[in-house]
Design a protein around this motif. Structure first.
Motif, mmCIF file in Angstrom:
data_model
loop_
_atom_site.group_PDB
_atom_site.id
_atom_site.type_symbol
_atom_site.label_atom_id
_atom_site.label_comp_id
_atom_site.label_asym_id
_atom_site.label_seq_id
_atom_site.Cartn_x
_atom_site.Cartn_y
_atom_site.Cartn_z
ATOM 1 N N VAL A 30 36.663 43.198 77.172
ATOM 2 C CA VAL A 30 36.779 44.366 76.309
ATOM 3 C C VAL A 30 36.002 45.474 77.002
ATOM 4 O O VAL A 30 34.997 45.209 77.672
ATOM 5 C CB VAL A 30 36.233 44.078 74.893
ATOM 6 N N LYS A 31 36.466 46.719 76.875
ATOM 7 C CA LYS A 31 35.887 47.805 77.670
ATOM 8 C C LYS A 31 35.327 48.917 76.783
ATOM 9 O O LYS A 31 35.874 49.227 75.732
ATOM 10 C CB LYS A 31 36.949 48.375 78.619
ATOM 11 N N ALA A 32 34.227 49.494 77.256
ATOM 12 C CA ALA A 32 33.606 50.636 76.585
ATOM 13 C C ALA A 32 33.291 51.689 77.627
ATOM 14 O O ALA A 32 32.790 51.362 78.710
ATOM 15 C CB ALA A 32 32.332 50.216 75.862
ATOM 16 N N ARG A 33 33.578 52.956 77.311
ATOM 17 C CA ARG A 33 33.344 54.035 78.268
ATOM 18 C C ARG A 33 32.036 54.778 78.012
ATOM 19 O O ARG A 33 31.692 55.692 78.742
ATOM 20 C CB ARG A 33 34.508 55.042 78.217
ATOM 21 N N ASP A 34 31.316 54.416 76.964
ATOM 22 C CA ASP A 34 30.026 55.054 76.694
ATOM 23 C C ASP A 34 29.115 54.059 75.987
ATOM 24 O O ASP A 34 29.569 53.026 75.480
ATOM 25 C CB ASP A 34 30.199 56.326 75.855
ATOM 26 N N GLY A 35 27.827 54.392 75.946
ATOM 27 C CA GLY A 35 26.849 53.468 75.402
ATOM 28 C C GLY A 35 26.998 53.196 73.923
ATOM 29 O O GLY A 35 26.816 52.058 73.467
ATOM 30 N N ARG A 36 27.329 54.206 73.152
ATOM 31 C CA ARG A 36 27.473 54.021 71.707
ATOM 32 C C ARG A 36 28.629 53.077 71.397
ATOM 33 O O ARG A 36 28.520 52.182 70.558
ATOM 34 C CB ARG A 36 27.681 55.378 71.029
ATOM 35 N N THR A 37 29.759 53.264 72.089
ATOM 36 C CA THR A 37 30.898 52.377 71.883
ATOM 37 C C THR A 37 30.551 50.951 72.301
ATOM 38 O O THR A 37 30.965 49.986 71.650
ATOM 39 C CB THR A 37 32.115 52.878 72.689
ATOM 40 N N ALA A 38 29.793 50.822 73.375
ATOM 41 C CA ALA A 38 29.380 49.492 73.832
ATOM 42 C C ALA A 38 28.591 48.763 72.747
ATOM 43 O O ALA A 38 28.824 47.576 72.477
ATOM 44 C CB ALA A 38 28.548 49.611 75.108
ATOM 45 N N LEU A 39 27.670 49.473 72.096
ATOM 46 C CA LEU A 39 26.879 48.840 71.040
ATOM 47 C C LEU A 39 27.740 48.497 69.834
ATOM 48 O O LEU A 39 27.561 47.450 69.194
ATOM 49 C CB LEU A 39 25.730 49.755 70.631
ATOM 50 N N ASP A 40 28.686 49.364 69.506
ATOM 51 C CA ASP A 40 29.587 49.085 68.378
ATOM 52 C C ASP A 40 30.423 47.845 68.661
ATOM 53 O O ASP A 40 30.602 46.984 67.779
ATOM 54 C CB ASP A 40 30.496 50.287 68.119
ATOM 55 N N LEU A 41 30.948 47.738 69.888
ATOM 56 C CA LEU A 41 31.767 46.579 70.241
ATOM 57 C C LEU A 41 30.920 45.307 70.304
ATOM 58 O O LEU A 41 31.380 44.222 69.928
ATOM 59 C CB LEU A 41 32.455 46.816 71.591
ATOM 60 N N HIS A 42 29.705 45.438 70.773
ATOM 61 C CA HIS A 42 28.808 44.276 70.803
ATOM 62 C C HIS A 42 28.562 43.745 69.399
ATOM 63 O O HIS A 42 28.579 42.529 69.165
ATOM 64 C CB HIS A 42 27.482 44.657 71.467
ATOM 65 N N LEU A 43 28.334 44.641 68.477
ATOM 66 C CA LEU A 43 28.076 44.235 67.099
ATOM 67 C C LEU A 43 29.304 43.596 66.466
ATOM 68 O O LEU A 43 29.211 42.604 65.736
ATOM 69 C CB LEU A 43 27.630 45.452 66.277
#
Length: 223
Positions: A30-43
């Motif tokens: 799964v891919k995230a282009r910014d840090g905030r999205t990365a944390l949302d996807l992690h959660l």
């Protein structure tokens, strides 16, 4: 089910390359282009591993890694163009499990991902290790002090579990590297960084003095 890897990288080309090589090796991604999205996807998705670029918009990699460590012990490999010792040590202090510098060979990144995930399996007998009030669940990869869980990185957990198998034994830095960071090019100061972070977490949980250093030798775990 195959491991899920979260690729947090704002460079589309690099992200696509990592994705292609990981998928080819059987990983889900799964891919995230910014840090905030990365944390949302992690959660939301609870990935097994995070590949984390340092220079991302919204939240940078250091900020994302710090939040991951507050949440728990999801393994994280930092991917960055910064190649100074101070940058590497910063990642280790915050809790990175490995570190890759751009430009990199994507085959190497996949190999490191496999190594981190393999180490997270912690080949050992099932059960719970206990040293005083400290308990280490080898099946759940969770350490607790009394009833309070400890938010440890995988490397910190491996170090703690390894030392708990022989409480009071003094472990040299080289022994800890060989046992807990196999196949890596980690130096003694890398172990010092992990131990310092682990000791701080134990102290914050009320276990000051549980992980003393032995001058000129290494470290031991006491009850």
């Amino acid at each position: 089910m195959t491991a899920l890897v979260l690729i947090a990288e704002d460079d589309d080309e690099i992200c696509a390359i990592l994705d292609a090589y990981l998928v080819r090796e059987g990983f889900r991604t799964v891919k995230a282009r910014d840090g905030r999205t990365a944390l949302d996807l992690h959660l939301a998705l609870k990935p097994d591993l995070v590949l984390l670029d340092v220079t991302m918009p919204r939240l940078d990699g250091w900020e994302v890694l710090a939040e991951l460590r507050r949440r728990g012990s999801t393994p994280a490999i930092m991917i960055t163009a910064l190649d100074k010792d101070i940058d590497r040590l910063q990642g280790l202090r915050i809790g990175a499990d490995d570190y890759v510098v751009k430009p990199f060979n994507p085959i190497e990144v996949v190999a490191r991902a496999k190594a981190v995930l393999r180490r997270s399996g912690l080949a050992s007998a099932a059960g719970v290790l206990r040293v005083g009030e400290l308990s280490i669940d080898l099946d759940a990869y969770q350490a607790s002090l009394g009833d309070a869980p400890l938010a440890l990185t995988l490397t910190e957990f491996r170090i703690l579990a390894h030392m708990a198998r022989s409480p009071t034994k003094v472990f040299t830095r080289s022994e800890l590297v060989d046992a807990c960071l196999p196949g890596s090019d980690a130096l003694d100061r890398t172990v010092d960084s992990h131990l310092s972070k682990l000791r701080k977490k134990l102290e914050q949980a009320g276990a000051a003095g549980l992980l003393p250093g032995v001058r000129g030798v290494g470290y031991r775990l006491t009850a």
